[in-house]
Design a protein around this motif. Structure first.
Motif, PDB file in Angstrom:
ATOM      1  N   SER A 104       0.837  -1.202   0.000  1.00 45.53           N
ATOM      2  CA  SER A 104       0.000   0.000   0.000  1.00 45.53           C
ATOM      3  C   SER A 104       0.869   1.248   0.000  1.00 45.53           C
ATOM      4  O   SER A 104       2.023   1.222   0.441  1.00 45.53           O
ATOM      5  N   ARG A 127      -9.179   0.478  -5.969  1.00 48.73           N
ATOM      6  CA  ARG A 127      -7.990   0.376  -5.119  1.00 48.73           C
ATOM      7  C   ARG A 127      -7.564   1.703  -4.515  1.00 48.73           C
ATOM      8  O   ARG A 127      -6.587   1.754  -3.764  1.00 48.73           O
ATOM      9  N   HIS A 130      -4.899   6.935  -0.396  1.00 49.62           N
ATOM     10  CA  HIS A 130      -4.466   5.581  -0.091  1.00 49.62           C
ATOM     11  C   HIS A 130      -4.607   4.724  -1.352  1.00 49.62           C
ATOM     12  O   HIS A 130      -5.687   4.686  -1.952  1.00 49.62           O
ATOM     13  N   THR A 155      -4.099   0.828  -2.503  1.00 46.01           N
ATOM     14  CA  THR A 155      -3.841  -0.537  -2.048  1.00 46.01           C
ATOM     15  C   THR A 155      -3.433  -1.413  -3.226  1.00 46.01           C
ATOM     16  O   THR A 155      -3.695  -1.079  -4.390  1.00 46.01           O
ATOM     17  N   GLU A 156      -2.770  -2.518  -2.897  1.00 43.48           N
ATOM     18  CA  GLU A 156      -2.345  -3.500  -3.909  1.00 43.48           C
ATOM     19  C   GLU A 156      -1.694  -2.814  -5.108  1.00 43.48           C
ATOM     20  O   GLU A 156      -2.110  -2.992  -6.253  1.00 43.48           O
ATOM     21  N   THR A 157      -0.674  -2.020  -4.829  1.00 43.01           N
ATOM     22  CA  THR A 157      -0.066  -1.210  -5.882  1.00 43.01           C
ATOM     23  C   THR A 157       0.441  -2.059  -7.040  1.00 43.01           C
ATOM     24  O   THR A 157       0.897  -3.198  -6.864  1.00 43.01           O
TER      25      THR A 157
END
Lengths: 114, 114
Positions: A18, A61, A76, A78-80
């Motif tokens: 993240s 995301r 934010h 997530t799961e870049t």
């Protein structure tokens, strides 16, 4: 006038982790907070925005949170993924129903490594 | 791309010469903006327009003038270019109906003043 500070200036994360980018603003009357993504050599593009009557907003995301009391908001991711690598800008403005005079932060360069 | 075209895409000029950048939009948006982008400063508003012949200054307007004689065209002029005006210039529009804070940017003009 409004002043927007953005941190960090650079951020490197591993794919799947993240990423969080933080901004503070100075004018308590500001009520509109967008985030723009700019890929190398491209134009800035709006990815998500939030208004002051909402504390959090999500879109797949990405999410943005807003703390009006502290006058800060955050992005934010997530799961870049590698395609998230870009420069991200936060901004703030007072919504007056007329021209949108956004004040931008100085940008965060996000690098997603494999 | 919200129907925004900037010209030229690249320009190299000499100190003291006049320069005009053009922004053209095809979707009849009321609000148009000129921003400059510099490392460490993010995007800064130069001038904006809220209608034909209606313009106002942004935070970094010194050394720049603008004109809007038609809805579709917003011109940015550097009367006597200086090296400090070397930058990437972005034109933007905002929607005329509801949510008018959302900015959509053109592809940018890279200006170098030697």
């Amino acid at each position: 006038g409004e002043n927007v500070e953005q941190h960090p200036s650079t951020l490197s994360v591993q794919e799947g982790d993240s990423a969080v980018i933080k901004c503070t603003y100075s004018d308590s009357a500001s009520n509109y907070f967008p985030w723009y993504k700019q890929e190398l050599g491209k134009r800035p593009q709006l990815i998500i925005d939030i208004r002051s009557n909402v504390g959090e907003k999500k879109d797949q995301r990405i999410a943005v949170t807003l703390n009006k009391t502290a006058k800060h908001f955050s992005l934010h991711i997530t799961e870049t993924q590698p395609e998230d690598s870009a420069v991200y800008f936060c901004a703030a403005s007072k919504s007056t129903g007329t021209a949108s005079k956004l004040t931008f932060g100085t940008g965060t360069r996000l690098q997603v490594t494999l | 791309d919200a129907g925004i075209t900037q010209s030229p895409r690249h320009k190299v000029t000499e100190t003291g010469t006049p320069v005009t950048l053009r922004c053209h939009q095809t979707e009849n948006h009321r609000y148009m903006y000129w921003y400059r982008q510099d490392p460490g400063h993010g995007l800064r508003l130069i001038h904006y327009s809220y209608g034909v012949k209606d313009t106002d200054k942004g935070e970094v307007s010194d050394g720049y003038s603008v004109s809007r004689s038609k809805t579709e065209d917003f011109l940015l002029t550097l009367e006597s270019a200086t090296s400090s005006q070397t930058s990437v210039y972005f034109c933007a529009i905002s929607e005329s109906l509801g949510g008018n804070e959302k900015l959509f940017f053109g592809s940018g003009t890279q200006l170098s003043v030697l």
